[in-house]
Design a protein around this motif. Sequence first.
Motif, mmCIF file in Angstrom:
data_model
loop_
_atom_site.group_PDB
_atom_site.id
_atom_site.type_symbol
_atom_site.label_atom_id
_atom_site.label_comp_id
_atom_site.label_asym_id
_atom_site.label_seq_id
_atom_site.Cartn_x
_atom_site.Cartn_y
_atom_site.Cartn_z
ATOM 1 N N ALA A 195 90.415 -34.931 3.799
ATOM 2 C CA ALA A 195 89.949 -35.361 5.108
ATOM 3 C C ALA A 195 89.290 -34.199 5.815
ATOM 4 O O ALA A 195 89.460 -33.041 5.418
ATOM 5 N N MET A 196 88.544 -34.522 6.853
ATOM 6 C CA MET A 196 87.761 -33.475 7.495
ATOM 7 C C MET A 196 87.880 -33.562 9.016
ATOM 8 O O MET A 196 87.891 -34.639 9.596
ATOM 9 N N VAL A 197 87.975 -32.406 9.642
ATOM 10 C CA VAL A 197 87.952 -32.319 11.099
ATOM 11 C C VAL A 197 86.624 -31.693 11.482
ATOM 12 O O VAL A 197 86.273 -30.629 10.978
ATOM 13 N N PHE A 198 85.881 -32.377 12.345
ATOM 14 C CA PHE A 198 84.546 -31.885 12.676
ATOM 15 C C PHE A 198 84.558 -30.946 13.862
ATOM 16 O O PHE A 198 85.548 -30.845 14.589
ATOM 17 N N GLN A 199 83.408 -30.315 14.041
ATOM 18 C CA GLN A 199 83.322 -29.273 15.037
ATOM 19 C C GLN A 199 83.479 -29.787 16.454
ATOM 20 O O GLN A 199 84.244 -29.267 17.228
ATOM 21 N N ASN A 200 82.725 -30.858 16.775
ATOM 22 C CA ASN A 200 82.609 -31.257 18.159
ATOM 23 C C ASN A 200 83.145 -32.667 18.327
ATOM 24 O O ASN A 200 82.515 -33.625 17.926
ATOM 25 N N TYR A 201 84.299 -32.789 18.952
ATOM 26 C CA TYR A 201 84.923 -34.111 19.036
ATOM 27 C C TYR A 201 84.048 -35.076 19.820
ATOM 28 O O TYR A 201 83.980 -36.254 19.531
ATOM 29 N N PRO A 211 81.600 -43.401 20.415
ATOM 30 C CA PRO A 211 81.819 -43.584 21.850
ATOM 31 C C PRO A 211 82.203 -45.000 22.241
ATOM 32 O O PRO A 211 82.745 -45.210 23.317
ATOM 33 N N THR A 212 81.919 -45.972 21.401
ATOM 34 C CA THR A 212 82.191 -47.349 21.800
ATOM 35 C C THR A 212 83.444 -47.916 21.125
ATOM 36 O O THR A 212 83.662 -49.108 21.132
ATOM 37 N N MET A 213 84.240 -47.051 20.505
ATOM 38 C CA MET A 213 85.419 -47.554 19.820
ATOM 39 C C MET A 213 86.646 -46.877 20.417
ATOM 40 O O MET A 213 86.648 -45.678 20.672
ATOM 41 N N LYS A 214 87.689 -47.667 20.650
ATOM 42 C CA LYS A 214 88.887 -47.086 21.239
ATOM 43 C C LYS A 214 89.503 -46.064 20.283
ATOM 44 O O LYS A 214 89.400 -46.202 19.061
ATOM 45 N N ILE A 215 90.146 -45.059 20.881
ATOM 46 C CA ILE A 215 90.704 -43.966 20.091
ATOM 47 C C ILE A 215 91.644 -44.490 19.015
ATOM 48 O O ILE A 215 91.562 -44.111 17.842
ATOM 49 N N GLY A 216 92.533 -45.384 19.421
ATOM 50 C CA GLY A 216 93.509 -45.914 18.470
ATOM 51 C C GLY A 216 92.833 -46.580 17.285
ATOM 52 O O GLY A 216 93.240 -46.399 16.134
ATOM 53 N N LYS A 217 91.789 -47.358 17.580
ATOM 54 C CA LYS A 217 91.087 -48.068 16.506
ATOM 55 C C LYS A 217 90.493 -47.089 15.504
ATOM 56 O O LYS A 217 90.422 -47.369 14.311
ATOM 57 N N GLN A 218 90.040 -45.938 16.032
ATOM 58 C CA GLN A 218 89.396 -44.986 15.135
ATOM 59 C C GLN A 218 90.413 -44.335 14.202
ATOM 60 O O GLN A 218 90.068 -43.928 13.104
ATOM 61 N N ILE A 219 91.651 -44.248 14.656
ATOM 62 C CA ILE A 219 92.691 -43.714 13.778
ATOM 63 C C ILE A 219 93.093 -44.780 12.757
ATOM 64 O O ILE A 219 93.220 -44.530 11.563
ATOM 65 N N TRP A 247 96.997 -43.678 25.418
ATOM 66 C CA TRP A 247 95.761 -43.102 24.901
ATOM 67 C C TRP A 247 95.167 -43.954 23.793
ATOM 68 O O TRP A 247 93.959 -43.934 23.575
ATOM 69 N N TYR A 248 95.993 -44.710 23.138
ATOM 70 C CA TYR A 248 95.508 -45.591 22.071
ATOM 71 C C TYR A 248 94.357 -46.456 22.559
ATOM 72 O O TYR A 248 93.400 -46.714 21.839
ATOM 73 N N TYR A 249 94.453 -46.917 23.829
ATOM 74 C CA TYR A 249 93.440 -47.850 24.336
ATOM 75 C C TYR A 249 92.308 -47.175 25.098
ATOM 76 O O TYR A 249 91.504 -47.846 25.728
ATOM 77 N N GLN A 250 92.239 -45.847 25.080
ATOM 78 C CA GLN A 250 91.176 -45.166 25.811
ATOM 79 C C GLN A 250 89.973 -44.920 24.916
ATOM 80 O O GLN A 250 90.058 -44.957 23.699
ATOM 81 N N TYR A 251 88.854 -44.659 25.591
ATOM 82 C CA TYR A 251 87.627 -44.328 24.860
ATOM 83 C C TYR A 251 87.447 -42.812 24.823
ATOM 84 O O TYR A 251 87.945 -42.105 25.698
ATOM 85 N N PRO A 252 86.726 -42.326 23.824
ATOM 86 C CA PRO A 252 86.621 -40.867 23.646
ATOM 87 C C PRO A 252 86.145 -40.096 24.865
ATOM 88 O O PRO A 252 86.575 -38.968 25.063
ATOM 89 N N HIS A 253 85.253 -40.684 25.697
ATOM 90 C CA HIS A 253 84.707 -39.866 26.784
ATOM 91 C C HIS A 253 85.783 -39.499 27.793
ATOM 92 O O HIS A 253 85.578 -38.658 28.653
ATOM 93 N N GLN A 254 86.936 -40.173 27.727
ATOM 94 C CA GLN A 254 87.996 -39.869 28.688
ATOM 95 C C GLN A 254 88.846 -38.668 28.270
ATOM 96 O O GLN A 254 89.688 -38.212 29.021
#
Lengths: 327, 305, 339
Positions: free
Chosen positions: C97-103, C109-117, C151-158
Amino acid sequence: MSTYLYLNRYKGDLIMHRYILKRIGISLITIWLLITITFFLIHIIPGEPFSNEKKLPPQVLDNLNKYYGLDKPLTIQYLRYLGNIAKGDLGYSLIYKGRTVNDIISQAFPYSAQLGIQSLIVGIALGLTLGIMAALHRNKILDYSIMIIAVLGISIPNFIIGGLLQYFLGVKYKLFPVAQWKGFIYTILPTIALGTRILATQVRMIRTSTLDVLSQDYINAAKAKGINRMGIIFRHILPNSILPIITTLGPLTATILTGTFVVENIFAIPGLGRYFVQGVQDLDYPVVMGTTLFYGIFLVGLNFLVDILYFFIDPRINANSITGDSL
Amino acid sequence: MKDLTKESFEPLKNKDIYQDTNSLPLFYRQNLAKKFKKNKLAILSLIILSIIIILVILGPFFVPFNYYEQDYQNTNLPPGDKGHIFGTDSLGRDIFSRLWIGGRVSLFIAIIVTLLSMIIGIIYGSVAGYYGGRVDNIMMRIVDILLAIPGLLINIMLLVVLKPGITTIIIAFGITGWLNMARIVRGQVLQVKEQEYVLAARILGADNKRIILKHIIPNIIGPIIVEMTLIIPSAIFGEAFLSYIGLGVRPPMASWGTLASEGIKAMRFYPFQLIIPGVVISLTILSFNLLGDGLRDILDPRLER
Amino acid sequence: MKEREKVLEVKNLKVSFNSNGHELKAVQDISFYLNRGEILAIVGESGSGKSITAQSIMGIIQDYTSVKREGNIIYKDLDLTTLSEKEMGTIRGSKIAMVFQNYSSSLNPTMKIGKQIQESLIKHQDLQKAIAYKKSIEALRRVGIKNPEEWYYQYPHQLSGGMGQRVMIAIALACNPDILICDEPTTALDINNQRQIINLLEEIQDKLSTSIIFITHNLKLINNFAHRLLIMYGGLIVERGPVKEIEKNPSHPYTRGLYKSILQRELRPKEKLYTIEGSPPNIKNLPKGCPFYPRCQYAMKICVNTRAEEIEVKDGHKVACWLYHHLCQRTEKRGEDFG
């Protein structure tokens, strides 16, 4: 709830309320401006606009007088006009005896609306698919072919597309009815004639926005998660490349409206566009002004809705992006 | 690794052997011309446009007919018949000469409208962007409100009230055409005015007018040109649309719009009367659009990859 | 380290791009390995090829016009370069797996944090939604996010900077990968958050015995953290070895420069900050010999056209520099002028 999130949300609510109020204000000013322009335009018409050229029957003149108060001073007339429109009363036609403009709109607009919505759906659905396909195959033959179709679509005026469709598919090969509006099959050619332009503009927009999305890091990050191509397209590309389209819905609808003026005439569809063009040619001022007002208010309202909708749909919209805008 | 000698390990005196050849930039303008020449579609559309413009100017002189003379003996002739290259219309007028005369009207309207929009838009936009603050706020709010009303509806209303004709069409389009240009120019000016060279010019004592004309406008010319190539086809389009719904130039004068609308009426029996002007109008708009796309690719550095 | 089991081995990796007819050699010819439970740091300037190396292990190099990748990348017994795109999809995110430079740009941006995990959990472990939900909450908690249910239901910009990078790590760790590649995960953060992220990674490596490749340009971050170190320059590995060893005895002139500029004692008044002269290599036009020679104060005739082989200076500490050749008589190699 954590304080951080709570504060954020509270701030968001405040911004949203201010934003909506501002938008309502601007919409109302726009509508007022439109009404005022139509009113004064009628009054700069040389001579008596309502007795010009044609001899109007006394009944029609009576109605006109009642509506505009033509014997009163200009200010009174103006206020009266504002009052009438506030009541939703758009006055009487000069040509169709005894018919009100409201009558004509409520009878004819559904045809235009059906035609418009049909072409909007076809145009956006196809435009979206083709636009994303083009972007995914950037600089390959598929991309070039789609872009050629798109640039042709925005370059050929719809009355020419409509005329050619009617001649080749209607008159010459008899695949579709030539004109009129008596069932679904009748709607196909007009829908194509009207939808082509929508499709073409959408393809170009979607391609650009998809290319932009494709260059973003999160697409790479999704790949690094092992998400397959379809997952990336539907969950990561599509939602992000669709967003900018929402803001174009207003101008798009304006394009469709003016398109119906032409297409309804070519295919003899009894919609509002046809009445409008007829009114223009007959100098039926109340119909022209009434329809313009109706469409104007319709579009302003739509733009308002779209702006609000965008606010709710795009999670990124926050304090910065809104206050930085020239609202 | 074969012949290593002690000399190989002597210190290097002159490191200039290594030259970074690829980092020499081409001159900006040279670069643009080079890129433009690579864009075959843009070149092709430029050629097509030149041919159309030459025909519009000289075409009517090639044939022994004029655009208004009616000939009831020879109505609706097919193309090529009796010396009428594109045939005749329902009144027996020569379509070939009408087409190019009509083109003069359409292109004239398009060019004047574009120039008008450009001048008003640049002045308005650069004033708003340059002065910023309250002035900018008020000026741009006016533009926003005007943009909210569909331009074509305003055009139609004006033309219904005023007498249709070339001048009225130009006025009607001119009233709405500059709005987008003003927005674009304002956005660009906002960006450019923060650059150091503008600051430098101000320190050197240049006045506002000079800064706008000499330092800002030349640096935002790219987006302006791109927007221009968008206004031209939309003006041709708009004129054709207005003519189609009966608000165009009055007969016997012709424009591409009136020709197409006459063509649609005659289409059922004489399809060439629609196809011929249709092709010419579409080709012209197409060429302008392709030219605009090409120029945008070249002038918009954000698109470069 | 108990046993030395290689989880990843990169052999003769070469990556080049074709841009308008120019061949851009981003990675020239590198080989290295990664042991189980090891933290390997790759350090270099921008353009040194370190990020491209990471991306080619993942097989996600963005295609400019065309990418050419040669060599072998062996994960356990599997040569990743021979896998199809679909097979590779089962490795990415679940094994490596990979962790990128700039979160902020690497999260949708249009997907909730939890969904992305959850996304990679559902893809790789075929979990039901309820279980995937639980596991993603757990993943958020593991990286030190309080109130994960919210936080699961928040969007990345928050998200704030430190939190964003934690979320990135949570996503990468969701499926318990064997290898975690961190591509400059701390560059966009302030010093305080940098430290916290490093501590978090150490903790993870300790608990889960994940092998980590840590890519950075900042040598300061890796002492006390990484076990081994690769120094890259111009698409080549110029020096490698245990971090402690290299720190004690940096051998390549480039590495010396790096240490000198970074690990300098406090400056006295009017003293200049040390920098390596010249500019980073231009991959459009790399020298035939050592990529560093145009900036090297010890450059020799041989450096211009011939590339040095790696020479072992001490156990496991290797350097690719002609100064260490047995024929070279110069004294600089002993680092006598190195302060």
